[in-house]
Design a protein around this motif. Sequence first.
Motif, PDB file in Angstrom:
ATOM      1  N   MET A   1     -37.151  27.291 -64.826  1.00 23.48           N
ATOM      2  CA  MET A   1     -38.162  27.925 -64.004  1.00 23.48           C
ATOM      3  C   MET A   1     -37.483  28.570 -62.801  1.00 23.48           C
ATOM      4  N   GLY A   2     -37.782  29.863 -62.553  1.00 22.89           N
ATOM      5  CA  GLY A   2     -37.186  30.590 -61.441  1.00 22.89           C
ATOM      6  C   GLY A   2     -37.822  30.223 -60.112  1.00 22.89           C
ATOM      7  N   PRO A   3     -37.209  30.675 -59.028  1.00 27.33           N
ATOM      8  CA  PRO A   3     -37.686  30.299 -57.695  1.00 27.33           C
ATOM      9  C   PRO A   3     -39.092  30.813 -57.361  1.00 27.33           C
ATOM     10  N   LEU A   4     -39.548  31.858 -58.022  1.00 29.68           N
ATOM     11  CA  LEU A   4     -40.867  32.410 -57.711  1.00 29.68           C
ATOM     12  C   LEU A   4     -41.987  31.822 -58.564  1.00 29.68           C
ATOM     13  N   GLU A   5     -41.641  31.081 -59.597  1.00 29.74           N
ATOM     14  CA  GLU A   5     -42.646  30.545 -60.522  1.00 29.74           C
ATOM     15  C   GLU A   5     -43.662  29.639 -59.829  1.00 29.74           C
ATOM     16  N   GLY A   6     -43.183  28.765 -58.956  1.00 30.00           N
ATOM     17  CA  GLY A   6     -44.086  27.847 -58.251  1.00 30.00           C
ATOM     18  C   GLY A   6     -45.074  28.586 -57.378  1.00 30.00           C
ATOM     19  N   TYR A   7     -44.604  29.624 -56.689  1.00 31.81           N
ATOM     20  CA  TYR A   7     -45.505  30.431 -55.858  1.00 31.81           C
ATOM     21  C   TYR A   7     -46.518  31.170 -56.726  1.00 31.81           C
ATOM     22  N   ALA A   8     -46.055  31.693 -57.858  1.00 27.43           N
ATOM     23  CA  ALA A   8     -46.956  32.408 -58.765  1.00 27.43           C
ATOM     24  C   ALA A   8     -48.077  31.496 -59.246  1.00 27.43           C
ATOM     25  N   ALA A   9     -47.744  30.257 -59.592  1.00 35.11           N
ATOM     26  CA  ALA A   9     -48.757  29.305 -60.063  1.00 35.11           C
ATOM     27  C   ALA A   9     -49.779  29.019 -58.966  1.00 35.11           C
ATOM     28  N   ARG A  10     -49.308  28.866 -57.744  1.00 37.77           N
ATOM     29  CA  ARG A  10     -50.230  28.589 -56.632  1.00 37.77           C
ATOM     30  C   ARG A  10     -51.146  29.781 -56.350  1.00 37.77           C
ATOM     31  N   VAL A  11     -50.598  30.988 -56.388  1.00 35.93           N
ATOM     32  CA  VAL A  11     -51.431  32.179 -56.159  1.00 35.93           C
ATOM     33  C   VAL A  11     -52.423  32.341 -57.302  1.00 35.93           C
ATOM     34  N   ALA A  12     -51.982  32.102 -58.529  1.00 32.16           N
ATOM     35  CA  ALA A  12     -52.883  32.189 -59.684  1.00 32.16           C
ATOM     36  C   ALA A  12     -54.032  31.199 -59.563  1.00 32.16           C
ATOM     37  N   ALA A  13     -53.790  30.085 -58.864  1.00 37.11           N
ATOM     38  CA  ALA A  13     -54.831  29.071 -58.650  1.00 37.11           C
ATOM     39  C   ALA A  13     -55.722  29.406 -57.456  1.00 37.11           C
ATOM     40  N   GLY A  14     -55.475  30.550 -56.804  1.00 43.75           N
ATOM     41  CA  GLY A  14     -56.346  30.987 -55.719  1.00 43.75           C
ATOM     42  C   GLY A  14     -55.809  30.783 -54.318  1.00 43.75           C
ATOM     43  N   GLU A  15     -54.589  30.264 -54.186  1.00 40.35           N
ATOM     44  CA  GLU A  15     -54.009  30.030 -52.857  1.00 40.35           C
ATOM     45  C   GLU A  15     -53.365  31.291 -52.290  1.00 40.35           C
ATOM     46  N   ILE A  16     -53.327  31.367 -50.983  1.00 40.81           N
ATOM     47  CA  ILE A  16     -52.506  32.338 -50.273  1.00 40.81           C
ATOM     48  C   ILE A  16     -51.215  31.606 -49.928  1.00 40.81           C
ATOM     49  N   VAL A  17     -50.067  32.199 -50.263  1.00 41.33           N
ATOM     50  CA  VAL A  17     -48.790  31.536 -50.033  1.00 41.33           C
ATOM     51  C   VAL A  17     -47.888  32.372 -49.133  1.00 41.33           C
ATOM     52  N   GLN A  18     -46.975  31.683 -48.469  1.00 39.36           N
ATOM     53  CA  GLN A  18     -45.930  32.335 -47.687  1.00 39.36           C
ATOM     54  C   GLN A  18     -44.593  31.774 -48.146  1.00 39.36           C
ATOM     55  N   PHE A  19     -43.609  32.658 -48.271  1.00 34.83           N
ATOM     56  CA  PHE A  19     -42.271  32.230 -48.659  1.00 34.83           C
ATOM     57  C   PHE A  19     -41.264  33.285 -48.238  1.00 34.83           C
ATOM     58  N   ARG A  20     -39.988  32.953 -48.388  1.00 32.85           N
ATOM     59  CA  ARG A  20     -38.895  33.837 -47.991  1.00 32.85           C
ATOM     60  C   ARG A  20     -38.037  34.160 -49.221  1.00 32.85           C
ATOM     61  N   PRO A  21     -38.358  35.267 -49.909  1.00 33.45           N
ATOM     62  CA  PRO A  21     -37.576  35.625 -51.096  1.00 33.45           C
ATOM     63  C   PRO A  21     -36.159  36.055 -50.718  1.00 33.45           C
ATOM     64  N   ARG A  22     -35.253  35.907 -51.661  1.00 33.10           N
ATOM     65  CA  ARG A  22     -33.862  36.310 -51.461  1.00 33.10           C
ATOM     66  C   ARG A  22     -33.551  37.522 -52.317  1.00 33.10           C
ATOM     67  N   GLY A  23     -32.638  38.339 -51.829  1.00 36.35           N
ATOM     68  CA  GLY A  23     -32.185  39.489 -52.612  1.00 36.35           C
ATOM     69  C   GLY A  23     -32.350  40.789 -51.849  1.00 36.35           C
ATOM     70  N   SER A  24     -31.779  41.845 -52.415  1.00 37.04           N
ATOM     71  CA  SER A  24     -31.790  43.147 -51.742  1.00 37.04           C
ATOM     72  C   SER A  24     -32.519  44.228 -52.529  1.00 37.04           C
ATOM     73  N   SER A  25     -33.184  43.865 -53.612  1.00 37.76           N
ATOM     74  CA  SER A  25     -33.803  44.876 -54.468  1.00 37.76           C
ATOM     75  C   SER A  25     -35.018  45.548 -53.844  1.00 37.76           C
ATOM     76  N   MET A  26     -35.561  44.980 -52.769  1.00 41.29           N
ATOM     77  CA  MET A  26     -36.751  45.569 -52.147  1.00 41.29           C
ATOM     78  C   MET A  26     -36.486  46.147 -50.746  1.00 41.29           C
ATOM     79  N   VAL A  27     -35.217  46.186 -50.316  1.00 45.82           N
ATOM     80  CA  VAL A  27     -34.854  46.763 -49.017  1.00 45.82           C
ATOM     81  C   VAL A  27     -35.218  48.239 -49.031  1.00 45.82           C
ATOM     82  N   PRO A  28     -35.791  48.813 -47.992  1.00 47.03           N
ATOM     83  CA  PRO A  28     -36.087  48.239 -46.689  1.00 47.03           C
ATOM     84  C   PRO A  28     -37.494  47.653 -46.563  1.00 47.03           C
ATOM     85  N   LEU A  29     -38.274  47.652 -47.644  1.00 49.57           N
ATOM     86  CA  LEU A  29     -39.643  47.132 -47.550  1.00 49.57           C
ATOM     87  C   LEU A  29     -39.655  45.635 -47.250  1.00 49.57           C
TER      88      LEU A  29
END
Length: 106
Positions: free
Chosen positions: A1-29
């Motif tokens: 299971m990847g690092p975003l899977e847990g957040y995805a499950a929580r959002v799918a269950a209706g939660e609003i989540v906050q986290f700090r993703p890693r990587g540069s694929s979305m710079v500068p957004l």
Amino acid sequence: MGPLEGYAARVAAGEIVQFRPRGSSMVPLIRSRQLVTVSPVDAATLKVGDIVLARVAGTTYLHLVSAVDHPSKRVQISNNRGRINGWTGYTRVYGRCTAVEGRPRS
């Protein structure tokens, strides 16, 4: 299971989540380790340019919607550097990024 899977499950269950993703694929957004807020979304409201938490071909990404095919109920997901991850159905789009470092995204 990847690092975003847990957040995805929580959002799918209706939660609003906050986290700090890693990587540069979305710079500068989104820069690595910036705080993002992801909220559940009605996928029928998605548009090109939205940042979404979505599963494509077995991997969960926090990437851009680069194309929308509403009649087929699917969206194309890409990073911010031009790489297309692929198409995914509405049911695999878990949430929309609504803020980066507390600044709302329109």
